[in-house]
Design an enzyme around this catalytic site. Structure first.
Site, PDB file in Angstrom:
ATOM      1  CE  LYS A 156      -4.370  -1.021   4.742  1.00 51.45           C
ATOM      2  NZ  LYS A 156      -4.630  -1.552   6.100  1.00 51.45           N
ATOM      3  CE  LYS A 187      -0.698  -1.693   4.602  1.00 55.26           C
ATOM      4  NZ  LYS A 187      -0.434  -3.123   4.423  1.00 55.26           N
TER       5      LYS A 187
END
Lengths: 427, 427
Positions: free
Chosen positions: A204, A107
């Site tokens: 995220k 991520k």
């Protein structure tokens, strides 16, 4: 049916070993779903001797992940090293330069380098595992809701924070106590700042917002607050007012552009995110014309992450293509990032005040001066001389007005400690 | 970027008009996500003169849907006529014979003819809109969880039933009253049997089970019970015991094969499906290694359904291919259907008995004879002479034993009306 898809995996921690195991254990099922075999042929990790509980027999070993990308027998590179720079970035660049698709759970890499990677001509990068573990939320936004205009979404994206907040509430413990216990049990890292300061959630959020709104990944625009300041006292007040406190990642399209923010939020008990407890993740998406969609599941761990990595591999095996951010780089929208000061919402405000005549009048005068109106007020345990908690819940107002009011409130002589502020969300 | 994807739509009810409107209103967004324009070029419906609130100007009109499929300028056929046979089936067969992909929202067609359609060489059929409206559950199972072995799933798939059960509980009304009101408000059809007898749920269950387990669509194997027999009394008992009553569609892989069933079920309040109220749909999927995934959203209506249809069109425009049931016809698993008599679970059983000595002894003796053990017993409002409700909650037992016990219980002189049985589920 074409030949097998030959996979090279770099990084053999619990997720990497989980992917090797899943591809072996579900080989027949995966072959049926992929229309061809999906086979690991090469791996790279730091320590060749370490026992990972999976057989690496017959697989080519590379000490250097970049060499793995150069292996002409490798069709697709799975990057599970982690980190926005260093070996992970080198590996991904090498794989893309060699024209090979990349599947990653990284991520930080996508949040920090996503737009640059996506702009590389012909680059194929998949990263379902980077957000919300096994919940296929990237696929849902990019494909399942591809006809929808996304108004916004809000989610619980960090299991560590959600675990800590859930236990603080259930067991009426303070933050430090639960964090120490979570570290002892392996639910929190030795250095937990990446999780509890909201960075992981912000990574995220930045990734999902790019896909939801078809624009560049803009991690720098995310307003980020973590959960260190959430007190047992405010959790108790939340309970009394019919809310739960959650660390949310929120993105909204407004007339001014895209607002992205990570912070603790009060969520009404009846809202979908209120009862998502423990290490679960969940996201509430508002789309037109679909309405509200809620997706929930385990957000981390070897199993859910391996599930997402393998789903990406099966998409590649089937030839199911998608631009990295859902639209081609030249079709990405240029939408302004809305600063936090322009946010509009309701607020929970807790002041510790000296219990003396005129205090409430002073406080409410400050709020009035900034055009902030109150929905409710709560005060408990008056004991003359001691500081008492006064809780104020505002109607919708602007963050800038709230910030200015708080500066003035903090300066009042009767206000004992810095005011606590938690935004109220309806998701 | 290739040329526009030319769409022919057959059926211009609220969903068909919704698709036309969505493709027009979100044209730029859809072009970016699809990588090309997606344009309606032809339509077919019964009444050309009817005002549908959308412009059909410039679109070719066909009275006969089969003629629409033959239009050489139509790349893909959207079937929104409905029904497993007749014009819908004729249209789909004509489109497939012409080598054109089909997008449909027709659950009856897929549930009844899905396996035959999927077996047609080269057939491309998409039907995300057929199950759970705008929730991308077919995509989640077929692609997002493609690496997972699905252990089972349970869902609320019929908004009409969920609306009725939600209102019965919230307003303490009986079934007939709420149904009549739902019909008056347009939440239930004039002939509601398709919904309230569980057929609609069974169609959706059969479709999802085929994809989840990679086997033929087997509608005939689904055990189906509707909600006509759910009483306000049992809803009140459920509340007292900590359950909600929901009409569920459930599929489970067991050692003996695949169990598929539709029936009212008691769901514990803490379970994900318990608080899904009104016209919402939701499904809880158990996969290995992903764990539990919950998807929730609006299950019907023009907006959610159009969202799913357009997502399927965008997949086609992008060239994202998938076999109809997730795996090629020759790779479909041959897994036995497990008969309902072999089901194992816990049961809620309510008897109306004459309040006289020895009744409970008689009842419990019958259960003992069939090897059924009790978890709890509940009795209210003893009023000598009148029938009183006795509620028994069993431990996990076999359906066949339960059925035999109920036959004997119903024959007891002290048991006044047929016993009410509701299965207990943990989803």
């Amino acid at each position: 049916m074409t030949g097998a898809l030959a996979v090279g995996i770099a990084g053999l921690g619990t997720v990497g070993a989980g992917v090797v195991r899943l591809l072996a254990d579900h080989a027949a099922l995966i072959e049926a779903r992929a229309g061809r075999k999906v086979t690991v042929v090469a791996v790279s990790a730091r320590d060749r001797a370490r026992n990972r509980g999976v057989s690496l027999e017959g697989l080519r070993w590379y000490d250097d992940p970049v060499a793995l990308a150069a292996d002409t027998k490798v069709d697709v590179v799975v990057e599970l090293i982690g980190g926005a720079d260093g070996p992970a970035h080198d590996l991904v660049m090498a794989a893309l330069a060699a024209g090979k698709p990349v599947v990653t759970a990284n991520k930080a890499l996508i949040a920090m380098r996503g737009s640059a990677l996506g702009a590389i001509e012909g680059a194929s990068i998949r990263f379902e595992a980077a957000v919300a573990g096994g919940i296929p939320v990237i696929k849902a936004l990019r494909e399942g809701l591809a006809g929808d205009r996304i108004a916004g979404f809000a989610g619980i994206f960090n299991g560590t924070c959600n675990y800590i907040l859930s236990r603080m509430r259930a067991e009426k413990l303070d933050f430090a106590t639960v964090l120490a216990d979570a570290q002892a049990q392996g639910y929190a890292e030795a250095d937990p700042s990446f999780d509890i300061d909201g960075i992981d959630t912000a990574h995220k959020l930045a990734i999902l917002a790019a896909i939801a709104f078809g624009r560049e990944v803009d991690f720098g625009a995310v307003h980020v607050e973590g959960i260190r300041g959430v007190s047992a006292l405010d959790i108790a007040f939340a309970e009394e007012l019919g809310y739960r406190i959650k660390l949310l990642g929120i993105a909204r399209a407004t007339d001014a552009g895209i607002e992205t923010r990570v912070h603790p939020a009060m969520v009404p008990l009846a809202a979908p995110l209120a009862r998502v407890d423990g290490v679960n993740n969940a996201v509430v998406i508002e789309g037109d014309p679909v309405g509200q969609i809620v997706l929930q599941g385990r957000g981390a761990g070897a199993g859910p992450t391996a599930s997402a990595v393998v789903a990406d591999l099966i998409d590649l095996a089937r030839g199911r293509a998608a631009p990295m951010l859902g639209v081609a780089p030249q079709a990405l929208a240029r939408r302004a990032a809305v600063p936090m000061a322009a946010h509009r919402g309701a607020y929970f405000l807790r002041l510790m005040v000296v219990d003396q005549p005129g205090v409430i009048a002073d406080v409410t005068a400050v709020l009035r001066d900034h055009g902030i109106s109150l929905e409710s007020m709560l005060q408990h345990g008056r004991s003359p001389g001691d500081a008492v908690a006064v809780v104020l819940v505002t109607h919708v107002t602007q963050e800038a007005a709230m910030a200015a009011a708080i500066t003035r409130l903090a300066a009042l002589e009767s206000v004992q400690v810095p005011p606590a502020l938690i935004r109220i969300e309806t998701a």
